[in-house]
Design a protein around this motif. Structure first.
Motif, PDB file in Angstrom:
ATOM      1  N   GLU A  80       0.731  -1.244  -0.265  1.00 14.80           N
ATOM      2  CA  GLU A  80      -0.248   0.070   0.075  1.00 14.80           C
ATOM      3  C   GLU A  80       0.930   1.205  -0.064  1.00 14.80           C
ATOM      4  OE1 GLU A  80      -4.005  -1.798   2.219  1.00 14.80           O
ATOM      5  OE2 GLU A  80      -2.475  -0.729   3.425  1.00 14.80           O
ATOM      6  N   ARG A  81       1.860   1.149   0.820  1.00 14.41           N
ATOM      7  CA  ARG A  81       2.635   2.614   0.865  1.00 14.41           C
ATOM      8  C   ARG A  81       3.470   2.821  -0.291  1.00 14.41           C
ATOM      9  NH1 ARG A  81       3.015   5.238   5.789  1.00 14.41           N
ATOM     10  NH2 ARG A  81       1.195   4.715   6.731  1.00 14.41           N
ATOM     11  N   ILE A  82       4.060   1.590  -1.194  1.00  9.62           N
ATOM     12  CA  ILE A  82       4.755   1.756  -2.213  1.00  9.62           C
ATOM     13  C   ILE A  82       4.054   1.953  -3.464  1.00  9.62           C
ATOM     14  CG2 ILE A  82       6.523   0.283  -3.798  1.00  9.62           C
ATOM     15  CD1 ILE A  82       7.701  -0.659  -0.956  1.00  9.62           C
ATOM     16  N   GLY A  83       2.733   1.259  -3.575  1.00  6.08           N
ATOM     17  CA  GLY A  83       2.065   1.075  -4.608  1.00  6.08           C
ATOM     18  C   GLY A  83       1.192   2.447  -4.631  1.00  6.08           C
ATOM     19  N   VAL A 127      13.123  -5.576   2.543  1.00 11.14           N
ATOM     20  CA  VAL A 127      12.094  -6.222   2.214  1.00 11.14           C
ATOM     21  C   VAL A 127      11.319  -5.236   1.207  1.00 11.14           C
ATOM     22  CG1 VAL A 127      10.211  -7.491   2.540  1.00 11.14           C
ATOM     23  CG2 VAL A 127      12.048  -8.049   3.964  1.00 11.14           C
ATOM     24  N   ALA A 128      11.374  -4.046   1.789  1.00  7.51           N
ATOM     25  CA  ALA A 128      10.533  -2.636   0.950  1.00  7.51           C
ATOM     26  C   ALA A 128      11.062  -2.720  -0.335  1.00  7.51           C
ATOM     27  CB  ALA A 128      10.616  -1.593   1.821  1.00  7.51           C
ATOM     28  N   GLY A 178       9.464  -2.937  -3.781  1.00  4.47           N
ATOM     29  CA  GLY A 178       9.502  -2.137  -4.914  1.00  4.47           C
ATOM     30  C   GLY A 178       9.685  -2.447  -6.248  1.00  4.47           C
ATOM     31  N   ALA A 179      10.710  -3.403  -6.239  1.00  3.69           N
ATOM     32  CA  ALA A 179      11.516  -3.904  -7.554  1.00  3.69           C
ATOM     33  C   ALA A 179      10.270  -4.703  -8.003  1.00  3.69           C
ATOM     34  CB  ALA A 179      12.534  -4.517  -7.039  1.00  3.69           C
ATOM     35  N   ALA A 180       9.645  -5.618  -7.418  1.00  3.21           N
ATOM     36  CA  ALA A 180       8.405  -6.279  -7.745  1.00  3.21           C
ATOM     37  C   ALA A 180       7.489  -5.760  -8.585  1.00  3.21           C
ATOM     38  CB  ALA A 180       8.084  -7.234  -6.732  1.00  3.21           C
TER      39      ALA A 180
END
Length: 328
Positions: free
Chosen positions: A54-57, A171-172, A176-178
């Motif tokens: 949620e925070r990255i997307g 992990v973040a 993010g890379a994913a």
């Protein structure tokens, strides 16, 4: 002080590059999914991965979780409907070995875009005790695993990496890379959001370092031995009543040992968590004349949580640790 033993795992650099995943980019520059809203459908196995997605997307993703608020993640059972939803997701985020039912469902779902968070940062061994990570001759039962495949002292990987802000940041970066790989059209946004989140986690790490620098004792007792990474990061000793599974029952010998530890190390508090029974913690506290308080392993957020999100609950954990350890 905790003894760190690294477990051979996929190299971090390769993991962040997602060499261990089967992520594939969709054709074109838009989202990988075919959702009517054009958003990337992300299925997270439990709260810490949901929070990262949620925070990255942000506005580019639609995030769902397999573990509903209030459900103890270790004991989660997956319905056939949930397995079907897994197969429809554009990206699945899970942490292998934490939830056996999820591991099985992911394997059966046939989904291609899978990210195992356990490959994104090196896992370590943490037993029930910060002083002795293995079973010994006096208490061989502490080396036995439980029905969930978790170990109570033997050489098993501890999955609770999100409780160390530094490892959670690693992990973040992988998450993010994913998302960048699955949705290249919004890669710049995912990269920016990841950098902002990592900066906040770095600041949180500094808060813990400064806040736990000078304390009267370095030992804490907790029902759920989920805080091995946190203890290792900040030079503390975790004494777990049970193993990494909060529902496992401690042996009488273990309870006796903890009474001795509490006296020797000037422990003032026995910690329990919000998603599991506090019966054992209160029993030990009563026998030893100690107080009880909450140390939240952040496996889910409910109305009983001491905060509305990861950062708020972690700061509550810090305050509770400072009080229990006697911050100077």
């Amino acid at each position: 002080m905790n003894v760190r033993r690294l477990i051979p795992a996929a190299a971090l650099a390769g993991a962040v590059a997602l060499g261990a995943t089967t992520l594939t980019a969709c054709a074109g520059a838009g989202a990988a999914g075919g959702g009517a809203d054009g958003k990337l459908d992300v299925m997270a196995s439990f709260y810490p991965l949901q929070f990262l997605a949620e925070r990255i997307g942000k506005d580019h993703v639609k995030v769902a979780t397999l573990t509903k608020p209030g459900v103890e993640p270790h004991d989660l059972e997956i319905t056939p409907k949930q397995t079907g939803l897994l197969g429809e997701a554009d990206v699945v985020l899970y942490l292998k070995s934490l939830q056996p039912a999820v591991d099985k469902a992911v394997a059966q779902s046939g989904v291609k875009n899978v990210v195992d968070a356990a490959t994104l940062t090196p896992l370590e061994v943490h037993g029930t005790s910060g002083h002795d990570h293995g079973a010994d001759a006096d208490h061989p039962e502490e080396g036995h695993g439980d029905e969930h495949g978790h170990s109570h002292g033997e050489a098993a990987e501890d999955p609770h990496v999100w409780l160390d802000p530094v490892k959670y940041a690693e992990v973040a970066k992988g998450v993010g890379a994913a998302l960048e790989k699955a949705d290249p059209g919004h890669a710049a946004d995912y990269r920016k959001n990841t950098e902002e989140l990592v900066a906040r986690l770095t600041a949180l790490n500094t808060e813990f370092e400064d806040g736990l620098k000078n304390t009267a004792t370095r030992t804490f007792i907790t029902t759920h031995a989920a805080f091995g990474y946190l203890a290792e990061r900040y030079g503390l000793d975790q004494e777990g009543i049970s193993g990494v599974d909060p529902e496992s029952e401690p042996s009488p010998a273990r309870m006796k040992d903890l009474q001795a530890v509490a006296k020797k190390e000037n422990v003032s508090t026995v910690f329990f968590e919000t998603l599991a029974s506090d019966k054992t913690a209160k029993s030990l506290a009563s026998d030893t004349g100690l107080k009880t308080d909450v140390l939240d392993p952040l496996e889910g957020i409910t109305d009983k949580s001491q905060g509305a999100d990861y950062f708020e609950v972690m700061r509550s954990n810090l305050k509770n640790l400072q009080k229990a350890l006697g911050t100077k």
